[in-house]
Design an enzyme around this catalytic site. Structure first.
Site, mmCIF file in Angstrom:
data_model
loop_
_atom_site.group_PDB
_atom_site.id
_atom_site.type_symbol
_atom_site.label_atom_id
_atom_site.label_comp_id
_atom_site.label_asym_id
_atom_site.label_seq_id
_atom_site.Cartn_x
_atom_site.Cartn_y
_atom_site.Cartn_z
ATOM 1 N N ASN A 202 0.965 -1.157 0.061
ATOM 2 C CA ASN A 202 -0.114 0.114 -0.056
ATOM 3 C C ASN A 202 0.964 1.268 -0.062
ATOM 4 O OD1 ASN A 202 0.482 0.829 2.938
ATOM 5 N ND2 ASN A 202 -0.449 -1.196 3.294
ATOM 6 N N ASP B 86 -4.249 -6.115 5.040
ATOM 7 C CA ASP B 86 -5.398 -6.924 5.692
ATOM 8 C C ASP B 86 -5.208 -8.442 5.290
ATOM 9 O OD1 ASP B 86 -6.617 -4.914 7.059
ATOM 10 O OD2 ASP B 86 -7.448 -4.146 5.394
ATOM 11 N N LYS C 172 9.346 -17.504 -9.588
ATOM 12 C CA LYS C 172 8.633 -16.390 -10.289
ATOM 13 C C LYS C 172 7.505 -17.016 -11.172
ATOM 14 C CE LYS C 172 9.108 -12.688 -13.717
ATOM 15 N NZ LYS C 172 9.926 -11.981 -14.535
ATOM 16 N N PRO D 12 -2.688 -11.830 10.396
ATOM 17 C CA PRO D 12 -3.002 -11.299 11.886
ATOM 18 C C PRO D 12 -3.277 -9.875 12.090
ATOM 19 C CG PRO D 12 -0.490 -11.845 11.658
ATOM 20 C CD PRO D 12 -1.424 -11.930 10.306
ATOM 21 N N PHE E 164 -4.491 3.500 15.303
ATOM 22 C CA PHE E 164 -4.508 4.489 14.444
ATOM 23 C C PHE E 164 -6.042 4.099 13.542
ATOM 24 C CE2 PHE E 164 -1.848 8.130 13.906
ATOM 25 C CZ PHE E 164 -0.872 7.622 14.849
ATOM 26 N N LYS F 30 -13.737 0.813 16.841
ATOM 27 C CA LYS F 30 -12.518 0.170 16.600
ATOM 28 C C LYS F 30 -11.869 0.108 18.035
ATOM 29 C CE LYS F 30 -10.716 0.715 12.733
ATOM 30 N NZ LYS F 30 -10.168 1.276 11.578
ATOM 31 N N LYS G 213 -10.836 -3.605 19.138
ATOM 32 C CA LYS G 213 -9.332 -4.046 19.188
ATOM 33 C C LYS G 213 -8.854 -4.248 20.589
ATOM 34 C CE LYS G 213 -8.328 -2.675 14.458
ATOM 35 N NZ LYS G 213 -7.518 -3.398 13.490
#
Ligand code: C5P
Length: 415
Positions: free
Chosen positions: A213, A281, A291, A308, A328, A342, A346
């Site tokens: 990301n 995720d 490859k 995880p 965060f 959250k 969490k």
């Protein structure tokens, strides 16, 4: 135990007029809990909001209010009063007292003391949003800043006058953090260990390809630096980024979420853990050893499995759980509600939440506008540089870890 930079220091606390004066009582309690001596000067308008008796009870010292009181002068003259402290703090600092400071007036005890002092001054402005934004106030603030006066806040939020905007006095723990910073040698996290995650994770598809990301690691790295600057030993577990690790932190470079989890667990015990990484995720269930080749048989099918949740795993530890576990939440709507959900899901203690909708310009930008969500509620911080967010968060962590465990959580707002 506290390692606090305010222990043994003296604060002259000037309480001016404003509904926020009630929060100053909590500030005094926090300062006293850290071993700091507090002497209060109460302005006549401040006395409309809090009583001398409550200030006296909490500060355990005489409260000064009258420039011409013979009793006060016999005990301590205003010049001596202005110089006997290590730091002068004006909280709340009304538009009026800021204007008088800027103009150099000496029309009452508070302004006289502020004019006569040779000590650093910190102000915590509190006023209606229009008064704060008025060019006169902004010009006064600019002038005071030029003269070396420091400022904490004001914060954005709902106001007593039913308006919304910037003008709320900073919360007492934030003012305490600013005081600690002002008093220099602030290494309140000396002897503490912090684990910080940062950056993206790379999840391999084959030896040359991966899923990743766009996380730059900027915010996480800044937090690691902010904690190290306050004296903490910092383990920075980071995915691949193009920025260097801040000086003085121990970098543990990893690539995958599973490696990040293992590195975090191996870094424990820690007093605080901050999870700022953008962890993928999912990972590819069976990364190819060789490859993947383009063939006529079509495109490869990637089976993804859940990674995880590192934050949730550390928060759920029975042994070795850091005293403070912080996550965060980047949201694009319902920021506060999603962050509160959250936090519960969490099992962490705080969530630093921000709105990353494209119109905010925060994603990829230099600035961030965050809410600090705790079990007791949410605080909205003004929009600021990402490094300033990191410094402020580090200071807040220091306030909690520097406060004796028997004290009420300093994050519990005054209602
Ligand atoms: O669930 P979500 O990804 O929105 O949660 C974000 C928070 O959880 C961040 O603090 C992030 O670092 C942490 N996280 C984690 N491990 C994951 C996913 C998220 O530590 N697998």
């Amino acid at each position: 135990m506290t390692g606090s930079s305010v222990a043994g220091k003296r604060i002259l606390l000037i309480v001016a007029g404003g509904i926020a004066a009630y929060k100053t009582l909590e500030l005094i309690r926090l300062l006293r809990a850290q071993g700091c001596a507090v002497t209060c000067v109460l302005t006549p308008s401040g006395a409309q909001f809090v009583t001398p008796l409550s200030l006296q009870a909490l500060s355990e010292d005489k409260v000064y209010s009258d420039l011409f009181s013979l009793t006060d002068e016999s005990e301590m003259g205003h010049i001596q009063l202005s110089r006997s402290a290590d730091l002068l703090v004006v909280a709340p600092a009304s538009a009026d007292i800021l204007a008088r400071m800027a103009a150099g007036l000496a029309s009452d005890l508070a302004s006289t003391v502020l004019l006569a002092t040779d000590k650093p001054v910190l102000v915590a402005p509190a006023m209606n949003v229009r008064m704060w934004l008025h060019p006169a106030t902004q010009a006064n603030m600019a002038l005071l800043a030029q003269r070396g006066v420091s400022v904490v806040g004001p914060d954005e939020g709902a106001m007593a006058c039913n308006e919304y905007g910037r003008g709320r006095m900073a919360e007492p723990p934030a003012i305490l953090a600013a005081i600690q910073e002002q008093l220099g040698q602030a290494r309140p996290l000396a002897g503490r260990h912090a684990v910080v995650t940062s950056g993206p994770t790379y999840e391999p598809i084959d030896p040359v390809r991966y899923i990743a990301n766009r996380s730059s690691g900027r915010q996480g790295h800044a937090i690691a630096g902010g904690l190290a600057a306050l004296g903490a030993r910092v383990t920075l577990v980071s995915g691949p980024v193009s920025i260097p690790a801040p000086p003085g932190v121990d970098l543990v470079p990893i690539e995958t979420a599973e490696q990040m989890l293992r590195a975090c667990m191996q870094s424990l015990p820690a007093d605080v853990a901050v999870f700022a990484a953008a962890v993928a995720d999912w990972r590819v269930a069976h990364a190819a050893r060789g490859k993947l080749k383009k063939t006529d048989a079509g495109t490869p099918q990637l089976e993804l499995v859940q990674n995880p949740d590192i934050l949730a795993s550390v928060a759920a530890l029975k042994q070795n759980r850091p005293a403070l576990v912080i996550g965060f939440a980047a949201e694009t709507g319902d920021v506060l509600q999603n962050a509160a959900d959250k936090l519960a899901r969490k099992g962490c203690d705080w969530i630093v939440a921000n709105d990353v909708s494209p119109e905010t310009g925060i994603m990829g930008g230099e600035e961030n506008a965050v809410h600090l969500v705790t079990r007791d509620g949410a605080e909205t911080w003004p929009r600021m540089d990402k490094r300033a967010v990191a410094r402020r968060l580090a200071s807040r962590i220091a306030v909690v870890l520097g406060t004796p465990a028997t004290e009420t959580s300093p994050l519990r707002g005054p209602g």
